[in-house]
Structure formats: structure tokens, C-alpha cells
Design a protein around this motif. Structure first.
Motif, PDB file in Angstrom:
ATOM      1  N   GLU A   1      -6.126  -8.739  -0.752  1.00 43.20           N
ATOM      2  CA  GLU A   1      -5.883  -7.376  -0.261  1.00 43.20           C
ATOM      3  C   GLU A   1      -4.946  -6.626  -1.208  1.00 43.20           C
ATOM      4  O   GLU A   1      -5.156  -5.453  -1.525  1.00 43.20           O
TER       5      GLU A   1
ATOM      6  N   ILE B   1      -5.840  -3.273  -3.514  1.00 50.10           N
ATOM      7  CA  ILE B   1      -5.056  -2.026  -3.500  1.00 50.10           C
ATOM      8  C   ILE B   1      -4.713  -1.616  -4.932  1.00 50.10           C
ATOM      9  O   ILE B   1      -4.824  -0.443  -5.309  1.00 50.10           O
TER      10      ILE B   1
ATOM     11  N   ARG C   1       0.848  -1.201   0.000  1.00 51.16           N
ATOM     12  CA  ARG C   1       0.000   0.000   0.000  1.00 51.16           C
ATOM     13  C   ARG C   1       0.885   1.253   0.000  1.00 51.16           C
ATOM     14  O   ARG C   1       0.610   2.221  -0.727  1.00 51.16           O
TER      15      ARG C   1
ATOM     16  N   THR D   1      -6.243   1.779  -6.940  1.00 49.55           N
ATOM     17  CA  THR D   1      -5.362   2.774  -7.560  1.00 49.55           C
ATOM     18  C   THR D   1      -5.705   2.936  -9.033  1.00 49.55           C
ATOM     19  O   THR D   1      -5.713   4.053  -9.570  1.00 49.55           O
TER      20      THR D   1
END
Length: 530
Positions: A308, A312, A277, A316
Motif C-alpha cells: 500500500e 501511494i 498518504r 504520486t
């Protein structure tokens, strides 16, 4: 009858008027045509003065004399200026003869003898400018250029870095050949017979060499001072040599257009979603918003935290309207080399610049341009030396709080070090990576695969650009060295872990923390008593 009488009466008056008019015209003519003096109008000749003609001749002669004197003065000034200009030209010529222009040396191919003479003069001038025969005044102690010393077997150096030692054998061929050449030249000079001397003298060999010192002034050359054994115990022979640097020569002048040069950033990953992240925040700002000519390939090992990481990436993509990414998932044990190799070979487009990256790396938009400018298909690959961050808890432990990440990215001795033992971050064209055979896929786990690739490039005809860069950082993270690593890998991992924590001074403060606290406690008690 009356008309004739009137005409007769008017005729004298008309004649009088004509006479008066002629007189006035004469006076006006004389006033207008009379020459003027330097400061005032010349008056008409008086009754007892010379005639009008003689007066004019005198005035003209005077004016001619003034002009003649003025011309003579101008000629004198021109002569003086010519003499001064000739003197300046001679001075300039003397300076040019003593210190020839490097452009003349490299460009005047029509006269090779002049080129050779100018080059020799330039090289001799380098000796005069260097600190060989006399010292120079320096502003501070930091301006001094230190010497390094050497023997036949070892070099003793100050600027060691992390991969060099205070005492070591010269590993680099250029350094080894340089020092051997200097020793051989010194031995040859000692054995050269002196003029008008038939006496036998000692024949010197390299075994008579005791030690030498040398230093390099980057704009002048390298000075060597070598000491040899003399004829007796307390006698020595000293030879001073100087290798002058030649004039700067232009090799290439070209325009480089990188507007359409795409970079494919390849990141191998397993777990570490929180670090990913943070990486994507940097990638979005520098790669997507500022640079815009970038593709991201994530090669993910296993399934833990995979959703996960994918979320992310997709978030984005939506928020930044970014579609240039590839996600590859592998159900096997993590291998950095294999992840990078698969990511590189997965690309199906035209030849592209590959940037092998890790999730704990921070880069700037300027670095991406350096990545482009220092790579060339079939010619150059780029191995930047990144700046590795120390443990922020140690660096800023005495502060109230740890600064933000952007404020921590400062290149100073107290905040980190140049990671010159690492070869994992590299830029190269895909064609060069494929032609070298890629990574050694038999290497598992941490470390080793990057060194093997680096050596492949060194063994090829490609130019390897190795330099520190100010826009590439390794962010500190706690390092775990697993028991499954081989002994060599485990040792490398532990060395890296030790260097990651802090500077010598900062680690020393931790080691002597107890002593420091004891000293402060004693000082406090002493102050209370007084």
C-alpha cells in the motif's frame, strides 16, 4: 534749362525733409536710450530741469545705490545662513561626540585612539539609555522587562520553556560564567579601599553574597543588582553593575545561490499507510510543486502494508511526473536510527543536504529553504525546533467540527507548543553526518538515537543552529508506549505523550469537568426557582 529750374525748386523741399528726418531720428534715439525707473519710464528733462547729462548721472547714481543696497542685503543673508549652518554643525558634532556612530568605531582603523574613545563613549551612552538611573514610561504591562533572581547556587527564572525549570542550577557554561564573573567583580569593588581612608574595613567574599537580580534589554545591555551582608544584621551592601552591549558590527555580506542545492528527505517507516498518504500530499504540494529541488528516500521496515505504501509512492510519481525517489525495504524490526543511517549512506550522488524527517511531520516550502540556508558542509548543521500540535479533539471540542489540517496549523499557545525537547528533525550535509559516525545502531525502538547524534555534533567543531521555525509542524497522533522499551525510553515516551494532548488550561478543564457541570446544573435550578 527746365531741368535746372526744376532742381532749384525741389532742393528746399529736400532740405526740409532731411531736417524733419533728423529730428525724428533724434527723438527716437532719446526715447530708446533713456533709462527707466523702478516703476515707470523716466521722462525727458524739461526746459527748467537740469541738463540731459546731469539727469543721466543722477539716474545712474540712483541705480548704483540700489544695487549696492541689494548686494549688502545679500551679504547679510549669507552671513546669517553661515552662522546658522555652523551652529547646526556644532550641535551635530556634540551629538556625535556623545553618541558616536558605530560605523566610525569599527571602520576608522587609521586612528585607534579615536576608535577607543568613541567606543567608550558609546558604551557609556548605553548606560544612559538603559533603565538604570530612572524608569521609563511604558505603554502596557506587557512592555515591562522582568528581572530574574539568582544566588550562588540557583537561578530563578520566569521564561522556563519545556526543558528549563523555575529553579535550577545554571547548566549552560556561558550563563554560569556570566553570573560568577559578576559576583567576583562585585566582591572586588567592595574590597577596594576608599580614597583618604586608612580605617580597617570588612573583607568581603562570595559567601557574603545574599542574592541578586538581573535583566537584559536586548538593544542596550544587562543590568545586575547584587546584595551582600553588611556590618550588622540589618545593614546591607548593594552593588549595581551594567554590562553594556557594543555597537553592531558587520561580519559578513555574501550572496547565497541555492538554485542547485538538492535536499534528500529521508523517512523511516513501518506500517502507518494512512499517515504516509497524508505525508505524501504535503510532500507533493510543498516539495514537488513549490520547491522542486528535492529527493525522497523511504526506508520501510517489514512487509505489512508495504504494498500500500509503495502504491501511494508510485501513484504520486506518475501523477506529478516525479522520479527523484528511492524505496528501501528491510525485513527486520523497526529502528528509526538505523533507517535514517541506511537512507543517508545509500545515496551515491554528490554531497547533498539530508533532512531527517518523520511521517507525521508537515513542512512548508519556506522551511526547505531554511534547511538549505542554515547548513554548510564542514561548518553548520541545522536543528530546528518544530511546533507540536495538540490533540485537535481537545482544542476544538467545543466547536461543531474540527477545521481542515491547513487551518489547524496556527502557532498559538492554545494550539500547540515548541517541541524544544526533541532533536529528531535535523538538516545537515551528508559529509558531516558520515564524518561524525552517524547514528548509534545499537538503539532499538523509539527515542534516544537523535539525542546521541545531537551530542556528537555538539562535541565537534561544527556550529549547531538551534532555533524555532514557523514552517515545521508535528501533527498530533495518538502515541503508544510499548512495554518492550527500556525504563528510560518508556519514561521519555510517556512525557512526550502527556505534553502532546493539550495546554495546561485545556487539560485543567478536563480535570474539573465534573465540577463545572455541577455548577451549571445548580445555576439552572436557581434560575428556574426565580
Amino acid at each position: 534749362m527746365m531741368l535746372r529750374r526744376g532742381f532749384i525748386l525741389f532742393l528746399p523741399r529736400l532740405v526740409g525733409l532731411l531736417v524733419v528726418a533728423c529730428c525724428l531720428v533724434s527723438i527716437v534715439y532719446m526715447l530708446a536710450c533713456t533709462p527707466k525707473g523702478d516703476n515707470q519710464q523716466l521722462v525727458l528733462p524739461r526746459v527748467h530741469s537740469p541738463t540731459v547729462k546731469e539727469g543721466y548721472e543722477a539716474i545712474l547714481q540712483e541705480r548704483e545705490e540700489q544695487h549696492r543696497n541689494y548686494i549688502i542685503s545679500l551679504k547679510k543673508q549669507i552671513t546669517q545662513l553661515k552662522a546658522e549652518l555652523q551652529g547646526r554643525n556644532e550641535q551635530l558634532k556634540n551629538v556625535q561626540d556623545q553618541y558616536p556612530d558605530p560605523l566610525d568605531i569599527r571602520l576608522d582603523n587609521s586612528n585607534p585612539e579615536k576608535v577607543q574613545a568613541n567606543l567608550l563613549a558609546f558604551l557609556r551612552s548605553q548606560v544612559d539609555k538603559a533603565e538604570v538611573h530612572s524608569g521609563v514610561k511604558l505603554s502596557t504591562e506587557y512592555a515591562a522587562v522582568p528581572f530574574e533572581s539568582f544566588t550562588l547556587q540557583k537561578v530563578y527564572q520566569l521564561e522556563t520553556g519545556l526543558t528549563r525549570h523555575p529553579e535550577e542550577k545554571p547548566v549552560r557554561k556561558d550563563k554560569r560564567d556570566e553570573l560568577l564573573e559578576v559576583i567576583e567583580l562585585a566582591v572586588g569593588s567592595l574590597n577596594k579601599p576608599e580614597r583618604d581612608s586608612n580605617a580597617k574595613h570588612h573583607v568581603y567574599t562570595a559567601s557574603d553574597f545574599i542574592e541578586g537580580i538581573y535583566r537584559t534589554e536586548k538593544d542596550k545591555g544587562t543590568l545586575y543588582e547584587l546584595t551582600f551582608k553588611g556590618d550588622t544584621k540589618h545593614q546591607f551592601k548593594k552593588i549595581v553593575l551594567f554590562r553594556p552591549f557594543g555597537p553592531v558590527m558587520k561580519v559578513k555580506n555574501e550572496d547565497v545561490n541555492m538554485a542547485d542545492t538538492l535536499i534528500n528527505v529521508i523517512v523511516p517507516l513501518a506500517k502507518r499507510a494512512s499517515k504516509f498518504r497524508q505525508f505524501m500530499q504535503n510532500f507533493r504540494e510543498m516539495g514537488i510543486q513549490q520547491d522542486g529541488r528535492i529527493h525522497l528516500t523511504v526506508v520501510y521496515f517489514g512487509k505489512e502494508q508495504m504494498n500500500e505504501v509503495r502504491a501511494i509512492l508510485e501513484n504520486t510519481s506518475k501523477s506529478a511526473n516525479f522520479k527523484n525517489f528511492t524505496f528501501i525495504q528491510l525485513n527486520e524490526e523497526f529502528s528509526r536510527g538505523k533507517g535514517l543511517d541506511i537512507g543517508a549512506r545509500f545515496w551515491k550522488g554528490s554531497n547533498v543536504v539530508l533532512f531527517f524527517c518523520d511521517v507525521d511531520i508537515y513542512f512548508t516550502a519556506e522551511f526547505l529553504n531554511s534547511c538549505r540556508l542554515n547548513t554548510q558542509p564542514g561548518k553548520k548543521v541545522f536543528y530546528p525546533v518544530l511546533f507540536s500540535q495538540y490533540n485537535p479533539s481537545i482544542i476544538y471540542g467545543h466547536h461543531d467540527s474540527i477545521p481542515s489540517l491547513e487551518q489547524q496549523l496556527i502557532i498559538k499557545k492554545e494550539t500547540g507548543f515548541w517541541r524544544d525537547f526533541g532533536f529528531g528533525m535535523t538538516c545537515q550535509y551528508r559529509s558531516d553526518f558520515i564524518n561524525t559516525g552517524g547514528f548509534d545502531l545499537d538503539i532499538k525502538g523509539w527515542g534516544g538515537e537523535d539525542v546521541h547524534l545531537y551530542r556528537k555534533y555538539l562535541h565537534s567543531n561544527l556550529i549547531v543552529i538551534r532555533t524555532p521555525v514557523r514552517g515545521l509542524f508535528h501533527l498530533w497522533h495518538e502515541k503508544q508506549c510499548l512495554d518492550e522499551l527500556t525504563p528510560e525510553q518508556y519514561k521519555m515516551c510517556m512525557q512526550s505523550k502527556a505534553m502532546n494532548e493539550g495546554s495546561h488550561g485545556q487539560l485543567g478543564m478536563l480535570v474539573f469537568k465534573q465540577e463545572i457541570e455541577t455548577h451549571l446544573h445548580r445555576q439552572k435550578l436557581s434560575n428556574k426557582k426565580t
